[in-house]
Motif scaffolding. Structure first.
Motif, PDB file in Angstrom:
ATOM      1  N   GLY A  83      45.057  54.900  51.288  1.00  0.00           N
ATOM      2  CA  GLY A  83      44.689  56.032  50.131  1.00  0.00           C
ATOM      3  C   GLY A  83      44.103  55.342  49.205  1.00  0.00           C
ATOM      4  O   GLY A  83      43.027  55.744  48.642  1.00  0.00           O
ATOM      5  N   GLN A  84      44.380  54.010  48.733  1.00  0.00           N
ATOM      6  CA  GLN A  84      43.741  53.298  47.582  1.00  0.00           C
ATOM      7  C   GLN A  84      42.432  52.922  48.183  1.00  0.00           C
ATOM      8  O   GLN A  84      41.238  53.093  47.357  1.00  0.00           O
ATOM      9  CB  GLN A  84      44.513  52.049  47.528  1.00  0.00           C
ATOM     10  N   PHE A  85      42.026  52.606  49.325  1.00  0.00           N
ATOM     11  CA  PHE A  85      40.614  52.395  50.133  1.00  0.00           C
ATOM     12  C   PHE A  85      39.923  53.585  49.874  1.00  0.00           C
ATOM     13  O   PHE A  85      38.863  53.500  49.285  1.00  0.00           O
ATOM     14  CB  PHE A  85      40.900  51.865  51.384  1.00  0.00           C
ATOM     15  N   VAL A  86      40.500  54.934  50.294  1.00  0.00           N
ATOM     16  CA  VAL A  86      39.348  55.750  50.398  1.00  0.00           C
ATOM     17  C   VAL A  86      39.280  56.218  48.853  1.00  0.00           C
ATOM     18  O   VAL A  86      37.871  56.563  48.741  1.00  0.00           O
ATOM     19  CB  VAL A  86      40.128  56.900  51.133  1.00  0.00           C
ATOM     20  N   PHE A  87      40.199  56.466  47.950  1.00  0.00           N
ATOM     21  CA  PHE A  87      39.808  56.996  46.876  1.00  0.00           C
ATOM     22  C   PHE A  87      39.259  56.114  45.794  1.00  0.00           C
ATOM     23  O   PHE A  87      38.497  56.486  44.954  1.00  0.00           O
ATOM     24  CB  PHE A  87      41.297  57.464  46.117  1.00  0.00           C
ATOM     25  N   GLY A  88      39.627  54.959  45.941  1.00  0.00           N
ATOM     26  CA  GLY A  88      38.900  53.816  45.202  1.00  0.00           C
ATOM     27  C   GLY A  88      37.464  53.550  45.551  1.00  0.00           C
ATOM     28  O   GLY A  88      36.761  53.524  44.609  1.00  0.00           O
ATOM     29  N   PHE A 104      53.653  59.092  45.669  1.00  0.00           N
ATOM     30  CA  PHE A 104      52.491  58.652  46.195  1.00  0.00           C
ATOM     31  C   PHE A 104      51.062  58.532  45.084  1.00  0.00           C
ATOM     32  O   PHE A 104      50.209  57.636  44.931  1.00  0.00           O
ATOM     33  CB  PHE A 104      52.031  59.401  47.603  1.00  0.00           C
ATOM     34  N   LEU A 105      51.259  59.745  44.302  1.00  0.00           N
ATOM     35  CA  LEU A 105      50.092  59.756  43.320  1.00  0.00           C
ATOM     36  C   LEU A 105      49.822  58.631  42.376  1.00  0.00           C
ATOM     37  O   LEU A 105      48.991  58.361  41.831  1.00  0.00           O
ATOM     38  CB  LEU A 105      50.273  61.222  42.440  1.00  0.00           C
ATOM     39  N   GLU A 106      50.989  58.003  42.099  1.00  0.00           N
ATOM     40  CA  GLU A 106      51.169  56.811  41.032  1.00  0.00           C
ATOM     41  C   GLU A 106      50.355  55.825  41.659  1.00  0.00           C
ATOM     42  O   GLU A 106      50.036  54.998  40.845  1.00  0.00           O
ATOM     43  CB  GLU A 106      52.600  56.807  40.667  1.00  0.00           C
ATOM     44  N   THR A 107      50.428  55.773  43.055  1.00  0.00           N
ATOM     45  CA  THR A 107      49.803  54.556  43.489  1.00  0.00           C
ATOM     46  C   THR A 107      48.143  54.352  43.440  1.00  0.00           C
ATOM     47  O   THR A 107      47.431  53.370  43.576  1.00  0.00           O
ATOM     48  CB  THR A 107      50.204  54.373  45.052  1.00  0.00           C
ATOM     49  N   VAL A 108      47.734  55.647  43.452  1.00  0.00           N
ATOM     50  CA  VAL A 108      46.144  55.740  43.054  1.00  0.00           C
ATOM     51  C   VAL A 108      45.901  56.175  41.538  1.00  0.00           C
ATOM     52  O   VAL A 108      44.677  56.100  41.188  1.00  0.00           O
ATOM     53  CB  VAL A 108      45.567  56.734  43.910  1.00  0.00           C
ATOM     54  N   ALA A 109      47.014  56.511  40.633  1.00  0.00           N
ATOM     55  CA  ALA A 109      46.612  56.788  39.407  1.00  0.00           C
ATOM     56  C   ALA A 109      45.782  55.844  38.510  1.00  0.00           C
ATOM     57  O   ALA A 109      45.505  56.010  37.774  1.00  0.00           O
ATOM     58  CB  ALA A 109      47.686  57.506  38.906  1.00  0.00           C
ATOM     59  N   ALA A 110      46.251  54.596  38.988  1.00  0.00           N
ATOM     60  CA  ALA A 110      45.848  53.403  38.212  1.00  0.00           C
ATOM     61  C   ALA A 110      44.263  52.896  38.378  1.00  0.00           C
ATOM     62  O   ALA A 110      43.732  52.131  37.787  1.00  0.00           O
ATOM     63  CB  ALA A 110      46.703  52.229  38.328  1.00  0.00           C
ATOM     64  N   ILE A 111      43.828  53.814  39.541  1.00  0.00           N
ATOM     65  CA  ILE A 111      42.506  53.280  40.139  1.00  0.00           C
ATOM     66  C   ILE A 111      41.356  53.765  39.092  1.00  0.00           C
ATOM     67  O   ILE A 111      40.432  52.906  38.829  1.00  0.00           O
ATOM     68  CB  ILE A 111      42.343  53.811  41.489  1.00  0.00           C
ATOM     69  N   PRO A 112      41.351  55.054  38.609  1.00  0.00           N
ATOM     70  CA  PRO A 112      40.238  55.353  37.499  1.00  0.00           C
ATOM     71  C   PRO A 112      39.842  54.386  36.408  1.00  0.00           C
ATOM     72  O   PRO A 112      39.236  53.925  36.010  1.00  0.00           O
ATOM     73  CB  PRO A 112      40.684  56.810  37.256  1.00  0.00           C
ATOM     74  N   GLY A 113      41.048  53.879  35.829  1.00  0.00           N
ATOM     75  CA  GLY A 113      41.207  53.166  34.645  1.00  0.00           C
ATOM     76  C   GLY A 113      40.517  51.871  34.898  1.00  0.00           C
ATOM     77  O   GLY A 113      39.897  51.267  34.285  1.00  0.00           O
ATOM     78  N   MET A 114      40.855  51.196  35.980  1.00  0.00           N
ATOM     79  CA  MET A 114      40.711  49.931  36.531  1.00  0.00           C
ATOM     80  C   MET A 114      39.105  50.026  36.843  1.00  0.00           C
ATOM     81  O   MET A 114      38.457  49.025  36.429  1.00  0.00           O
ATOM     82  CB  MET A 114      41.466  49.621  37.734  1.00  0.00           C
ATOM     83  N   VAL A 115      38.791  50.859  37.702  1.00  0.00           N
ATOM     84  CA  VAL A 115      37.263  50.951  38.010  1.00  0.00           C
ATOM     85  C   VAL A 115      36.420  51.179  36.745  1.00  0.00           C
ATOM     86  O   VAL A 115      35.537  50.439  36.666  1.00  0.00           O
ATOM     87  CB  VAL A 115      37.013  52.190  38.891  1.00  0.00           C
ATOM     88  N   ALA A 116      36.702  52.107  35.898  1.00  0.00           N
ATOM     89  CA  ALA A 116      36.186  52.395  34.354  1.00  0.00           C
ATOM     90  C   ALA A 116      35.757  50.845  33.754  1.00  0.00           C
ATOM     91  O   ALA A 116      34.860  50.623  33.135  1.00  0.00           O
ATOM     92  CB  ALA A 116      36.635  53.124  33.443  1.00  0.00           C
ATOM     93  N   ALA A 117      37.051  50.054  33.742  1.00  0.00           N
ATOM     94  CA  ALA A 117      37.282  48.892  33.154  1.00  0.00           C
ATOM     95  C   ALA A 117      36.178  47.666  33.876  1.00  0.00           C
ATOM     96  O   ALA A 117      35.474  47.117  33.177  1.00  0.00           O
ATOM     97  CB  ALA A 117      38.476  48.274  32.996  1.00  0.00           C
ATOM     98  N   ILE A 118      36.289  47.717  35.000  1.00  0.00           N
ATOM     99  CA  ILE A 118      35.507  46.815  35.804  1.00  0.00           C
ATOM    100  C   ILE A 118      34.131  47.231  35.625  1.00  0.00           C
ATOM    101  O   ILE A 118      32.920  46.115  35.340  1.00  0.00           O
ATOM    102  CB  ILE A 118      36.007  46.712  37.507  1.00  0.00           C
ATOM    103  N   ILE A 119      33.511  48.448  35.824  1.00  0.00           N
ATOM    104  CA  ILE A 119      32.145  48.733  35.608  1.00  0.00           C
ATOM    105  C   ILE A 119      31.466  48.329  34.179  1.00  0.00           C
ATOM    106  O   ILE A 119      30.502  47.831  33.990  1.00  0.00           O
ATOM    107  CB  ILE A 119      31.990  50.319  35.854  1.00  0.00           C
ATOM    108  N   ARG A 120      32.264  48.729  33.219  1.00  0.00           N
ATOM    109  CA  ARG A 120      32.060  48.464  31.942  1.00  0.00           C
ATOM    110  C   ARG A 120      31.826  46.893  31.557  1.00  0.00           C
ATOM    111  O   ARG A 120      31.288  46.397  30.812  1.00  0.00           O
ATOM    112  CB  ARG A 120      32.830  49.082  30.976  1.00  0.00           C
ATOM    113  N   HIS A 121      32.743  46.049  32.278  1.00  0.00           N
ATOM    114  CA  HIS A 121      32.792  44.835  32.121  1.00  0.00           C
ATOM    115  C   HIS A 121      31.531  44.121  32.726  1.00  0.00           C
ATOM    116  O   HIS A 121      30.956  43.506  31.859  1.00  0.00           O
ATOM    117  CB  HIS A 121      34.050  43.949  32.696  1.00  0.00           C
ATOM    118  N   PHE A 122      31.086  44.454  33.784  1.00  0.00           N
ATOM    119  CA  PHE A 122      30.074  43.906  34.247  1.00  0.00           C
ATOM    120  C   PHE A 122      28.585  44.458  33.591  1.00  0.00           C
ATOM    121  O   PHE A 122      27.778  43.501  33.491  1.00  0.00           O
ATOM    122  CB  PHE A 122      29.816  44.208  35.858  1.00  0.00           C
ATOM    123  N   ARG A 123      28.810  45.807  33.208  1.00  0.00           N
ATOM    124  CA  ARG A 123      27.646  46.251  32.201  1.00  0.00           C
ATOM    125  C   ARG A 123      27.561  45.413  31.094  1.00  0.00           C
ATOM    126  O   ARG A 123      26.552  45.246  30.646  1.00  0.00           O
ATOM    127  CB  ARG A 123      27.836  47.437  31.957  1.00  0.00           C
TER     128      ARG A 123
END
Length: 205
Positions: A66-71, A1-20
């Motif tokens: 889990g993805q919705f809440v943690f994401g 289960f943890l692997e399903t949310v483990a990819a969220i931090p990297g993608m969030v960081a990339a998206i935020i930095r992309h728009f910035r």
């Protein structure tokens, strides 16, 4: 289960930095691509493990929740404090390294004929052999060691970037060095081609 949310931090960081980067009309310093690679790497962990055990509908529904809440939580947290989020992920990755170390030790010490013992010789999924270059005889044990190495890299990366300013060039990957190396290889290749052409003309003469 943890692997399903483990990819969220990297993608969030990339998206935020992309728009910035778009808003500021400036380069990111090599951080964005690194976090995209981290997110994709965690996604490959998931795609590999589901080849070993296909989850049911209840599990898949839990993943969506889990993805919705943690994401959502991580997105808000990253906007407020990227440094805190990277440090948090670094600590989580430390636990992941510890967990995979225990799994590897359990496989290596398991008795012959047990489910864990079979993983010493059972072939890893084809997707894992291709992604981690495990070879034709790569085993599940080899896969676990490769995943642990990934988690160790993510741990070190997130701890390293948690203390740097936004406009800092990636301390682990400088895009200017990559460009310099590309230009250097290009010039060397052109020089070698030029030498070969001149040698061919001399021989013909």
């Amino acid at each position: 289960f943890l692997e399903t949310v483990a990819a969220i931090p990297g993608m969030v960081a990339a998206i935020i930095r992309h728009f910035r980067s778009l808003r500021n009309m400036a380069r990111d310093g090599g951080m964005l691509n690194m976090f995209l690679e981290e997110a994709n790497n965690e996604r490959m962990h998931l795609l590999t493990f589901i080849r070993m055990k296909d989850p049911g509908y209840i599990f898949r529904a839990t993943v969506i929740g889990g993805q919705f809440v943690f994401g959502t939580s991580f997105l808000v947290s990253y906007i407020l404090s990227p440094a805190f989020c990277h440090r948090f992920v670094g600590y989580i990755e430390e636990e992941a390294c510890s967990t995979y170390t225990k799994i590897i030790e359990a496989i290596e010490t398991a008795e012959e004929g047990t489910d864990l013992g079979k993983w010493r010789t059972e072939h890893a999924p084809k997707i894992a052999k291709g992604y981690w270059h495990l070879g034709e005889n790569g085993t599940v044990l080899d896969l676990m060691k490769a995943v642990r190495a990934d988690e160790a890299e993510h741990r070190d990366v997130n701890h390293a970037v948690s203390g740097v300013a936004y406009d800092t060039v990636n301390p682990l990957y400088d895009p200017r060095d990559k460009m310099d190396n590309m230009l250097r290889r290009y010039v060397m290749d052109m020089m070698e081609r030029g030498d070969g052409t001149r040698a061919g003309k001399a021989g013909a003469a």
